[in-house]
Every structure is written in structure tokens, then in C-alpha cells.
Design a protein around this motif. Structure first.
Motif, PDB file in Angstrom:
ATOM      1  N   UNK A  69       4.676  -7.575 -13.900  1.00 20.41           N
ATOM      2  CA  UNK A  69       3.511  -7.151 -13.834  1.00 20.41           C
ATOM      3  C   UNK A  69       2.317  -7.358 -13.083  1.00 20.41           C
ATOM      4  N   UNK A  70       1.145  -6.856 -13.257  1.00 19.43           N
ATOM      5  CA  UNK A  70       0.475  -6.482 -11.820  1.00 19.43           C
ATOM      6  C   UNK A  70      -0.524  -8.058 -12.375  1.00 19.43           C
ATOM      7  N   UNK A  71      -0.837  -8.113 -11.303  1.00 19.60           N
ATOM      8  CA  UNK A  71      -1.628  -9.542 -10.866  1.00 19.60           C
ATOM      9  C   UNK A  71      -2.180  -9.520  -9.806  1.00 19.60           C
ATOM     10  N   UNK A  72      -4.136  -9.389 -10.560  1.00 20.17           N
ATOM     11  CA  UNK A  72      -5.287  -9.839  -9.272  1.00 20.17           C
ATOM     12  C   UNK A  72      -5.058 -10.789  -8.998  1.00 20.17           C
ATOM     13  N   UNK A  73      -5.052 -11.175  -8.401  1.00 16.90           N
ATOM     14  CA  UNK A  73      -5.107 -11.725  -6.626  1.00 16.90           C
ATOM     15  C   UNK A  73      -6.534 -12.684  -6.010  1.00 16.90           C
ATOM     16  N   UNK A  89       1.066  -0.859   0.028  1.00 21.80           N
ATOM     17  CA  UNK A  89       0.334  -0.385  -0.007  1.00 21.80           C
ATOM     18  C   UNK A  89       0.859   1.215  -0.202  1.00 21.80           C
ATOM     19  N   UNK A  90       2.217   1.396   0.923  1.00 23.56           N
ATOM     20  CA  UNK A  90       2.732   2.601   0.743  1.00 23.56           C
ATOM     21  C   UNK A  90       3.497   2.277  -0.664  1.00 23.56           C
ATOM     22  N   UNK A  91       3.913   1.189  -1.153  1.00 24.00           N
ATOM     23  CA  UNK A  91       5.072   1.877  -2.138  1.00 24.00           C
ATOM     24  C   UNK A  91       4.479   1.993  -3.737  1.00 24.00           C
ATOM     25  N   UNK A  92       3.422   1.128  -3.673  1.00 20.02           N
ATOM     26  CA  UNK A  92       2.231   0.982  -4.757  1.00 20.02           C
ATOM     27  C   UNK A  92       1.085   2.476  -4.602  1.00 20.02           C
ATOM     28  N   UNK A  93       0.868   1.951  -3.470  1.00 19.91           N
ATOM     29  CA  UNK A  93      -0.536   2.604  -3.150  1.00 19.91           C
ATOM     30  C   UNK A  93      -1.884   1.898  -3.931  1.00 19.91           C
ATOM     31  N   UNK A  94      -1.887   0.602  -3.741  1.00 17.87           N
ATOM     32  CA  UNK A  94      -2.558  -1.282  -3.539  1.00 17.87           C
ATOM     33  C   UNK A  94      -2.209  -2.107  -3.496  1.00 17.87           C
ATOM     34  N   UNK A  95      -2.522  -3.206  -3.607  1.00 21.40           N
ATOM     35  CA  UNK A  95      -2.172  -4.674  -2.569  1.00 21.40           C
ATOM     36  C   UNK A  95      -3.356  -5.044  -3.010  1.00 21.40           C
ATOM     37  N   UNK A  96      -3.131  -6.154  -1.595  1.00 19.22           N
ATOM     38  CA  UNK A  96      -4.455  -6.984  -1.479  1.00 19.22           C
ATOM     39  C   UNK A  96      -5.442  -6.799  -0.695  1.00 19.22           C
ATOM     40  N   UNK A  97      -6.292  -6.129  -0.494  1.00 19.02           N
ATOM     41  CA  UNK A  97      -7.519  -5.630   0.219  1.00 19.02           C
ATOM     42  C   UNK A  97      -8.300  -7.154   0.505  1.00 19.02           C
ATOM     43  N   UNK A  98      -8.883  -6.244   1.634  1.00 17.85           N
ATOM     44  CA  UNK A  98      -9.507  -7.657   2.656  1.00 17.85           C
ATOM     45  C   UNK A  98     -11.336  -7.120   2.164  1.00 17.85           C
ATOM     46  N   UNK A 111     -12.442 -13.009   2.886  1.00 22.86           N
ATOM     47  CA  UNK A 111     -11.187 -12.972   1.858  1.00 22.86           C
ATOM     48  C   UNK A 111     -10.133 -11.831   1.363  1.00 22.86           C
ATOM     49  N   UNK A 112      -9.440 -12.291   0.768  1.00 22.30           N
ATOM     50  CA  UNK A 112      -9.049 -10.573   0.199  1.00 22.30           C
ATOM     51  C   UNK A 112      -8.956 -11.482  -1.339  1.00 22.30           C
ATOM     52  N   UNK A 113      -8.635 -10.068  -2.002  1.00 18.60           N
ATOM     53  CA  UNK A 113      -8.672  -9.996  -3.335  1.00 18.60           C
ATOM     54  C   UNK A 113      -7.400  -8.338  -3.989  1.00 18.60           C
ATOM     55  N   UNK A 114      -7.464  -8.650  -5.031  1.00 13.82           N
ATOM     56  CA  UNK A 114      -7.287  -7.133  -5.085  1.00 13.82           C
ATOM     57  C   UNK A 114      -5.659  -7.591  -6.343  1.00 13.82           C
ATOM     58  N   UNK A 115      -4.724  -6.189  -5.964  1.00 11.83           N
ATOM     59  CA  UNK A 115      -3.650  -6.232  -7.476  1.00 11.83           C
ATOM     60  C   UNK A 115      -2.362  -5.325  -6.680  1.00 11.83           C
ATOM     61  N   UNK A 116      -1.572  -6.190  -7.113  1.00 15.25           N
ATOM     62  CA  UNK A 116      -0.171  -6.663  -7.230  1.00 15.25           C
ATOM     63  C   UNK A 116       0.989  -5.940  -8.456  1.00 15.25           C
ATOM     64  N   UNK A 117       1.744  -5.855  -7.646  1.00 16.02           N
ATOM     65  CA  UNK A 117       2.574  -5.826  -8.812  1.00 16.02           C
ATOM     66  C   UNK A 117       3.581  -7.463  -8.528  1.00 16.02           C
TER      67      UNK A 117
END
Length: 189
Positions: free
Chosen positions: A88-92, A54-63, A74-80
Motif C-alpha cells: 500500500x501507500x500510506x500517509x504518515x 527518496x532515492x528508491x521511490x521518489x518520496x517518503x516522509x518529508x520535513x 513535524x513530518x508528513x508524507x507518503x511511504x510504501x
């Protein structure tokens, strides 16, 4: 702003979510694609890694919070990520086992893909799926993704064959345009 859906709210993970993460990451069946349940230390490291993202990219996996219950399911979101030599950017997506087979993963991951393709300057969103994880493959397919690569990832001392599913921005836009046409041709009263 993070996406919401009809049944789900997505928000940043915080330290209060550690019990919910334990219920997901500490379950052997849920974590079969990762070679089994995470320890307490691995679960805390997972949470800290998302917070660092969140701090480095502004996004990650979210609750993923189920609106009907207020529970983190669960969790979902976008990660590098790295996929072989590519960035790449990946949806998890990863959910509590008692919430499987209800469409939550597709709903949350679809909102995450939409967020990525409307917010980030990327041409593809990927899903890295272990070749034994049929449920995750089915989610990727329902998101409109198709296999673009096969590769092996070494994790927890095991070589794990994976498929690289991806959806391009053009494919995503064509799907949205098709949905809009279909909706305009079949208006509801």
C-alpha cells in the motif's frame, strides 16, 4: 514538486534536521504509539530510511516547516508499506507535541494525500493507526478516510492492534468536486 500549504512548507529531510527529529522521536508522549521514545541510533536510522525512500521511490516522509517560524515542527508524507500481505501507500504524520491541536497534522497530511492521488498511480491512500491512538484516528477521519481493516503489527516486541483507514481515489475526487461546487456557489468578494 512537493506540496505547500498556507502555513507549511514540505521538503525532503536532510542531516541538518536531526535535532528536530530528536525533539519529535525522542519524546515519550509523542511516541506512545511506538512504545516510547526512540534512541539516538533509532532516530538516525529513521532519517536514513526516509533518505533511502527518496532515492528508491521518489518520496517518503518529508520535513514540515512552519512558515511563521521557519522551524521543522513535524513530518508528513507518503511511504510504501505492507499491510498484512498487501503493498500500500500510506500517509504518515508525526508532530512535535508543542504544535499539537493547531490543525497542522490535518493540513500537512491532506496536502500529502492530494500529492499522492495526483502524482502516483494508486487507487487508495492508507493510514495505519494503532488502536490506542485517538488523535491519529481523528486526523484520518478528517482526511475523509474510513476504517477498512483491523490488523496486528509486531513492533519493538509488542503485538499492536491497528486500524487500516483508507481513502479511495473516487472518494477523494468526489470530495474535491463537492468543495469546488460549494466554492462556486459562495464566491467571496
Amino acid at each position: 514538486m512537493l506540496p505547500d500549504t498556507a502555513r507549511l512548507t514540505l521538503r525532503a529531510l536532510d542531516d541538518g534536521d536531526l535535532p528536530a527529529l530528536r525533539a519529535i522521536l525522542g519524546d515519550d508522549e509523542t511516541m506512545a504509539a511506538y512504545e516510547g521514545a526512540f534512541s539516538e541510533a533509532e532516530t538516525l536510522d529513521w532519517l536514513r530510511r526516509q533518505q533511502d525512500r527518496y532515492r528508491a521511490d521518489g518520496f517518503g516522509l518529508w520535513a514540515v516547516v512552519e512558515r511563521a517560524t521557519g522551524d521543522v515542527i513535524g513530518q508528513t508524507g507518503i511511504t510504501r508499506q505492507k499491510l498484512e500481505d498487501d503493498e500500500i501507500v500510506e500517509v504518515g504524520y508525526l508532530f512535535r507535541r508543542d504544535r499539537w491541536h493547531r490543525g497542522f497534522a490535518v493540513e500537512a497530511a491532506s496536502a500529502s494525500v492530494d500529492w499522492a492521488l495526483t502524482t502516483l498511480p494508486v487507487e487508495h491512500v492508507w493510514a495505519k493507526v494503532r488502536d490506542t491512538n485517538l488523535a491519529s484516528m481523528n486526523v484520518a477521519i478528517r482526511l475523509g478516510m474510513r476504517v477498512r481493516r483491523r490488523f496486528v503489527t509486531r513492533y519493538r516486541g509488542v503485538d499492536m492492534p491497528h486500524f487500516g483507514f483508507a481513502l479511495s481515489r473516487d472518494e477523494w475526487q468526489a470530495s474535491r468536486d463537492s468543495e469546488m461546487r460549494r466554492d462556486s456557489e459562495n464566491p467571496t468578494a
